[in-house]
Design a protein around this motif. Structure first.
Motif, PDB file in Angstrom:
ATOM      1  N   TRP A 150       2.030  40.105  22.953  1.00 15.98           N
ATOM      2  CA  TRP A 150       1.308  39.024  23.916  1.00 15.98           C
ATOM      3  C   TRP A 150       1.998  39.083  25.267  1.00 15.98           C
ATOM      4  O   TRP A 150       1.031  38.604  26.236  1.00 15.98           O
ATOM      5  CB  TRP A 150       1.855  37.542  23.069  1.00 15.98           C
ATOM      6  N   ALA A 197      -1.015  34.615  14.284  1.00 12.87           N
ATOM      7  CA  ALA A 197      -0.608  35.516  15.517  1.00 12.87           C
ATOM      8  C   ALA A 197       1.083  35.655  15.132  1.00 12.87           C
ATOM      9  O   ALA A 197       1.615  36.447  15.757  1.00 12.87           O
ATOM     10  CB  ALA A 197      -0.469  34.595  16.654  1.00 12.87           C
ATOM     11  N   ILE A 217       1.690  30.901  21.537  1.00 16.20           N
ATOM     12  CA  ILE A 217       0.726  31.734  20.561  1.00 16.20           C
ATOM     13  C   ILE A 217       1.027  31.733  19.147  1.00 16.20           C
ATOM     14  O   ILE A 217       0.032  31.578  18.248  1.00 16.20           O
ATOM     15  CB  ILE A 217       0.349  33.045  21.279  1.00 16.20           C
ATOM     16  N   ALA A 236       3.879  33.534  25.278  1.00 18.34           N
ATOM     17  CA  ALA A 236       3.962  34.195  24.250  1.00 18.34           C
ATOM     18  C   ALA A 236       4.349  33.538  22.995  1.00 18.34           C
ATOM     19  O   ALA A 236       3.910  33.860  21.823  1.00 18.34           O
ATOM     20  CB  ALA A 236       4.564  35.606  24.461  1.00 18.34           C
TER      21      ALA A 236
END
Length: 564
Positions: free
Chosen positions: A175, A167, A161, A158
């Protein structure tokens, strides 16, 4: 807690169904799956009631799991922290020395897993050959380790990302939820789906690491955009070995020793191929082949990988030190990404970060699998509730997966700063869990080796024999015990309570589990004559004749069968 709270009574044995002839008959009449279950439980009725895992992992699944199955963020990210502490030569030697010990341990485990390829494997070997209390301790310790590492890998994915700008504005919890759902779906339906996912994930990691090593070779010889031939200049300036927690030769030695600890953590999960042995097709052929591949995994990925990093960047690289200090997300703290930036190849950092993301997701997938199988093995040992033995029609122990996956909800604690402290504390509890697993494997093999001799089993008749035994097992046991005992050497100058707890809390946890079952069940240390090396073997022997022999039809198939 009252004993009645534990539904762990062993299943009743029926002599005909647990005899070699009875097991072979059931394999012929009911199939391999029920035959194995009936032989292990000694009861066909129980086998039909609970079901059993399915041998759905093909040869290529097992081979690629062995080569790259649990390579996670450690090889791409964690290695950078060790590199900045110790320098290029130290990290090369550290990963090499630890790799030799890991390979020695895997040879021992491979011999036991080929003799009895059982689901979960390690807790069963310890309980059968050493002491039921050791099986309990290593099983629950491994389950907890897998469950918390599952959370850590989901959290890492997570965070990775967020390397991309688009993001960063999305809540990390979104995520986390996506990754949790993904890994559960890959595990819950059929083991073949898990195998295909790991085959794809491992292929990506293998191709990337091989590509990065080739990239390092080209850049080192001056083939990059800058045409600068690096050679081993960074081994001269700032140096090959960096002093850590000291000066001079003593400081350089401590730097080298710190890499042994880091390497041990990076190799974590290497034993997964034995955990999957209980669900592998033709295990007596595929497991030895996979265990031998571990050598090449250690040599090419870890040893050559650490050498490549050492020639590409210096250990005092400002961007790497700054990224580690500031906790920058994703590949920003990867020595590979820093090397690519220095070489002037701008497109590669995003590609490497994407691979780091798949690596973290793959590791989460793998640790959900291994955690559930350790729980399943504990249930088979009678050391966990019996309902955990229940499998779906496709051979998936869905209760074990559900219980293990439920721990992944702790990952949401990493979303807030206050809860993240607690989450990190949970992670600290498993700091040296892998080392205890490997020591337990070595002890189990030493006892297994003695049991073979005591029960008149000629090792020359074994399908797979590991070399130089039992000295190989004694070597790995001594090496991992040394790392366990000294892994927190850095906390004593000056003494730091939090670091001390982080380094050593795993030791009392393991022995507390051992003592609990020792007292609760009054188990004893088994003699070689008492070790159970045969239960479940008759059905496996009968099943060997049912596996088809793969015969290559052309050169392409011959090469592919050699690879996978």
């Amino acid at each position: 807690m009252e004993k009645e709270a534990y539904n762990v009574a062993p299943l009743e044995k029926h002599s005909d169904e647990s005899s070699p002839n009875g097991a072979a008959r059931i394999v012929e009449e009911k199939g391999i799956r029920l035959g194995e279950a009936a032989d292990l439980y000694g009861d066909l009725q129980a086998a039909e009631e609970y079901g059993y895992v399915h041998r759905g992992l093909k040869s290529r699944h097992i081979q690629f799991i062995a080569l790259g199955g649990t390579i996670g963020t450690g090889l791409f990210l964690g290695i950078g922290r060790a590199f900045t502490k110790a320098g290029p030569l130290s990290i090369l030697l550290g990963y090499t020395f630890t790799g030799v010990a890991v390979y020695a341990m895997m040879m021992s485990l491979g011999e036991m897993a080929t003799w009895l390829p059982l689901p979960g494997a390690i807790p069963q070997f310890c309980a059968r050959y050493v002491d039921g209390a050791m099986g309990f301790a290593v099983g629950w310790n491994n389950w907890y380790n897998s469950a918390i590492t599952l959370c850590a890998e989901i959290s890492a994915a997570a965070v990775v990302i967020q390397f991309w700008n688009g993001a960063q504005d999305i809540n990390v919890a979104a995520w986390i939820s996506l990754i949790i759902v993904l890994v559960i779906c890959l595990n819950i339906f059929a083991v073949a789906i898990y195998g295909e996912a790991e085959f794809c994930f491992a292929s990506i990691k293998i191709i990337t690491i091989v590509g990065l090593i080739i990239f390092a070779f080209i850049i080192d010889l001056g083939g990059g955009p800058t045409r600068d031939r690096l050679g081993f200049r960074y081994w001269n300036n700032p140096g090959a070995m960096k002093a850590y927690k000291g000066t001079g030769s003593a400081g350089r030695f401590l730097g080298l020793f710190s890499t042994l600890v880091n390497a041990a953590f990076s190799y974590g999960g290497v034993e997964m191929v034995a955990v999957a042995a209980g669900e592998a097709e033709n295990p007596r052929y595929n497991i030895p082949k996979a265990v031998r591949r571990v050598f090449w995994r250690i040599l090419f990925f870890y040893v050559l990988g650490s050498l490549a990093i050492g020639v590409l960047i210096p250990y005092n690289e400002p961007r790497l030190l700054g990224a580690i200090k500031d906790g920058d997300p994703g590949g920003a703290a990867s020595p590979w990404v820093i090397a690519v930036y220095r070489a002037g190849v701008p497109v590669l950092p995003s590609i490497i970060n994407a691979v780091i993301l798949t690596s973290a997701t793959s590791s989460a997938n793998a640790f959900l699998f291994t955690g559930s199988r350790y729980l399943y093995a504990l249930a088979q040992n009678g050391q966990a509730p019996r309902f955990l033995l229940k499998c779906s029609k496709r051979g998936v122990p869905y209760y074990c997966i559900a219980v293990t996956a439920s721990i992944s909800l702790l990952t949401y604690m990493s979303c807030s700063s206050g809860a993240n402290v607690v989450f990190e504390w949970f992670q600290n509890l498993v700091t040296i869990a892998n080392l205890f697993t490997w020591m337990s494997v070595s002890i189990a093999y030493i006892k297994f080796h003695a049991a073979l001799k005591a029960q008149n089993v000629d090792r020359s008749t074994l399908v797979f024999r590991s070399p130089f035994q039992p000295y190989t097992a004694w070597f790995s046991l001594f090496f991992f015990a040394m790392i366990t005992f000294f892994n927190g050497f850095y906390v004593f100058g000056p003494f730091d309570v939090n670091s001390f707890v982080t380094a050593y809390v795993g030791i009392p946890i393991y022995f507390a589990l051992y003592a609990f079952w020792k007292i609760f069940k009054r188990t004893k240390w088994l003699s070689p004559e008492e070790a159970d090396i045969f239960t479940g073997k008759a059905a496996l022997d009968a099943a060997d004749a049912h596996w088809p022999v793969r015969v290559p039809r052309n050169t392409v198939e011959r090469i592919w069968f050699w690879i996978a």
